[in-house]
Design an enzyme around this catalytic site. Structure first.
Site, mmCIF file in Angstrom:
data_model
loop_
_atom_site.group_PDB
_atom_site.id
_atom_site.type_symbol
_atom_site.label_atom_id
_atom_site.label_comp_id
_atom_site.label_asym_id
_atom_site.label_seq_id
_atom_site.Cartn_x
_atom_site.Cartn_y
_atom_site.Cartn_z
ATOM 1 C CB THR A 21 -0.890 0.020 1.263
ATOM 2 O OG1 THR A 21 -1.682 -1.157 1.280
ATOM 3 C CG2 THR A 21 -1.801 1.237 1.269
ATOM 4 C CE LYS A 44 -5.153 -0.758 1.557
ATOM 5 N NZ LYS A 44 -5.684 -1.896 2.269
ATOM 6 C CE LYS A 70 1.663 2.204 4.164
ATOM 7 N NZ LYS A 70 2.040 0.894 3.670
HETATM 8 P P1 NAD Z 1 5.581 -6.115 7.262
HETATM 9 O O1 NAD Z 1 6.378 -4.986 7.790
HETATM 10 O O2 NAD Z 1 5.188 -7.239 8.161
HETATM 11 O O3 NAD Z 1 6.334 -6.767 5.982
HETATM 12 C C1 NAD Z 1 7.064 -6.041 5.041
HETATM 13 C C2 NAD Z 1 8.347 -6.813 4.794
HETATM 14 O O4 NAD Z 1 9.078 -6.214 3.707
HETATM 15 C C3 NAD Z 1 9.296 -6.801 5.999
HETATM 16 O O5 NAD Z 1 9.553 -8.125 6.429
HETATM 17 C C4 NAD Z 1 10.548 -6.109 5.474
HETATM 18 O O6 NAD Z 1 11.751 -6.599 6.032
HETATM 19 C C5 NAD Z 1 10.466 -6.424 3.985
HETATM 20 N N1 NAD Z 1 11.266 -5.573 3.116
HETATM 21 C C6 NAD Z 1 11.397 -4.220 3.121
HETATM 22 N N2 NAD Z 1 12.230 -3.827 2.122
HETATM 23 C C7 NAD Z 1 12.622 -4.957 1.473
HETATM 24 C C8 NAD Z 1 13.467 -5.217 0.346
HETATM 25 N N3 NAD Z 1 14.074 -4.230 -0.320
HETATM 26 N N4 NAD Z 1 13.641 -6.496 -0.057
HETATM 27 C C9 NAD Z 1 13.032 -7.525 0.602
HETATM 28 N N5 NAD Z 1 12.216 -7.332 1.682
HETATM 29 C C10 NAD Z 1 12.014 -6.072 2.105
HETATM 30 O O7 NAD Z 1 4.269 -5.449 6.613
HETATM 31 P P2 NAD Z 1 2.887 -6.190 6.254
HETATM 32 O O8 NAD Z 1 1.948 -6.100 7.409
HETATM 33 O O9 NAD Z 1 3.192 -7.502 5.634
HETATM 34 O O10 NAD Z 1 2.335 -5.180 5.132
HETATM 35 C C11 NAD Z 1 2.914 -5.105 3.848
HETATM 36 C C12 NAD Z 1 2.143 -4.086 3.031
HETATM 37 O O11 NAD Z 1 0.760 -4.485 2.953
HETATM 38 C C13 NAD Z 1 2.145 -2.681 3.624
HETATM 39 O O12 NAD Z 1 2.272 -1.756 2.579
HETATM 40 C C14 NAD Z 1 0.796 -2.580 4.325
HETATM 41 O O13 NAD Z 1 0.318 -1.247 4.402
HETATM 42 C C15 NAD Z 1 -0.079 -3.433 3.418
HETATM 43 N N6 NAD Z 1 -1.241 -4.044 4.073
HETATM 44 C C16 NAD Z 1 -1.107 -4.631 5.284
HETATM 45 C C17 NAD Z 1 -2.226 -5.205 5.888
HETATM 46 C C18 NAD Z 1 -2.115 -5.873 7.239
HETATM 47 O O14 NAD Z 1 -3.161 -6.181 7.831
HETATM 48 N N7 NAD Z 1 -0.914 -6.133 7.752
HETATM 49 C C19 NAD Z 1 -3.472 -5.167 5.243
HETATM 50 C C20 NAD Z 1 -3.555 -4.595 3.975
HETATM 51 C C21 NAD Z 1 -2.427 -4.031 3.400
#
Ligand code: NAD
Length: 307
Positions: free
Chosen positions: A99, A174, A249
């Site tokens: 997102t 979104k 966020k």
């Molecule tokens: P998270 O922080 O658990 O996971 C993100 C991962 O990306 C981390 O493990 C981080 O180390 C990794 N990362 C960052 N840069 C990287 C790179 N260059 N190469 C490889 N890995 C890298 O976050 P999440 O909860 O999984 O959310 C991910 C996305 O989805 C966000 O943008 C969030 O807004 C969106 N989202 C989350 C939810 C939710 O309920 N958690 C729901 C809808 C959307």
């Protein structure tokens, strides 16, 4: 079957990658945090030593990162590291499921397409449970042929998949949806606190509003008081669910879009302020329906009570 570099194996990414793998695709996972790659390996996913190694061997590059900065840096490469768009074979399909802001997403499309790749933005809703159960909703921006190419992959991870239009319009959908959600969750919380003050039971208000014009997801699924909807986070001390930090966020992204477009969205901006304060404290880790606690705490004490 596709070979997919799945980058970002966090809360959402790992279960999504596992669903692609279960559907028969070859998935090469990578995360910059070793604990995340360890967890992925333990869950049975093939993990590479770097994102470059994964992207070199794949025909689809899927990213699930925390923010737009992460996406653009990974696409372009930073600090002397090779970017994904340089590494991947020309014509690769880039799908960004993070997102991020609409303008950042359009920038990611521009970078990828300038290097001869095909690009989609495909943010999700449905949370970790949706990621685990392959019931996510995908909102997709990009060209029709690229959407058609991605569809079987998205179907392995989700249930509702909507092509919203050109580059960045998945993110636009979104941000608009979550602005509605933030505002409506506050409205529902305020109505319950007003009902309490007026002597109305939670159940009575729920029974009326859920069958009347006040009906909305924030009430009928994410009801902010315990009781009427047994599965809502209010019944488990506001364990998320959807954490306050994530709502903050997403409303921050809405604020960015509102500033860019000049829309007079006073409710959206106020919701952003309210959730920004909420997420500065314990609300960051609680479900965003816990905002009802803030409404109660900030209400004037009732006359004739010590409250
Ligand atoms: P998270 O922080 O658990 O996971 C993100 C991962 O990306 C981390 O493990 C981080 O180390 C990794 N990362 C960052 N840069 C990287 C790179 N260059 N190469 C490889 N890995 C890298 O976050 P999440 O909860 O999984 O959310 C991910 C996305 O989805 C966000 O943008 C969030 O807004 C969106 N989202 C989350 C939810 C939710 O309920 N958690 C729901 C809808 C959307």
């Amino acid at each position: 079957m596709a070979t997919i570099a799945f980058l970002g194996l966090g809360h959402m990414g790992l279960p999504m990658a596992l669903n692609l793998s279960r559907a028969g695709h070859e998935v090469l996972g990578f995360d910059v945090v070793p604990a995340a790659t360890d967890a992925a390996r333990a869950a049975g996913l093939t993990v590479t030593a770097s994102s470059v190694e994964a992207a070199e061997r794949a025909d689809v590059v899927l990213t699930m990162f925390p923010s737009g900065r992460h996406v653009i840096d990974a696409y372009r490469g930073v600090d002397g590291r090779t970017g994904l768009i340089e590494t991947a074979a020309p014509g690769s399909l880039f799908i960004d499921c993070s997102t991020i802001a609409v303008d950042e997403s359009q920038e990611a499309h521009r970078l990828g397409e300038a290097a001869g790749h095909r690009c989609l933005d495909a943010p999700v809703s449905g949370g970790v449970v949706g990621a685990e159960n392959a019931t996510l909703a995908f909102m997709v921006g990009g060209s029709e042929p690229d959407f058609a190419a991605a569809l079987p992959l998205l179907e392995a991870m989700g249930r509702r998949i909507v092509h919203c239009g050109e580059a960045g319009l998945g993110q636009a959908a979104k941000v608009c949806n979550n602005m509605i959600l933030g505002i409506s969750q506050i409205a529902v919380a305020e109505a319950f606190v007003l009902g309490e003050r007026l002597g109305l039971s939670h159940q009575a208000l729920f029974d009326v509003a859920s069958n009347a014009s006040g009906q909305c997801w924030a009430l009928t699924t994410n009801c902010p008081v315990p009781g009427p909807v047994p599965t809502s986070p209010a019944n488990r001390d506001y364990q998320p669910g959807f954490a306050g930090a994530l709502m903050d966020k997403d409303l921050g992204l809405a604020e960015q879009a509102l500033t860019l477009t000049g829309v007079d969205a006073r409710m959206g901006l106020l919701a952003r302020r309210i959730y920004h304060e909420y997420a500065a404290g314990p609300g960051a880790a609680q479900d965003f329906s816990g905002i009802i606690g803030t409404v109660r705490a900030q209400s004037r004490p009732q006359e004739g009570t010590n409250a």
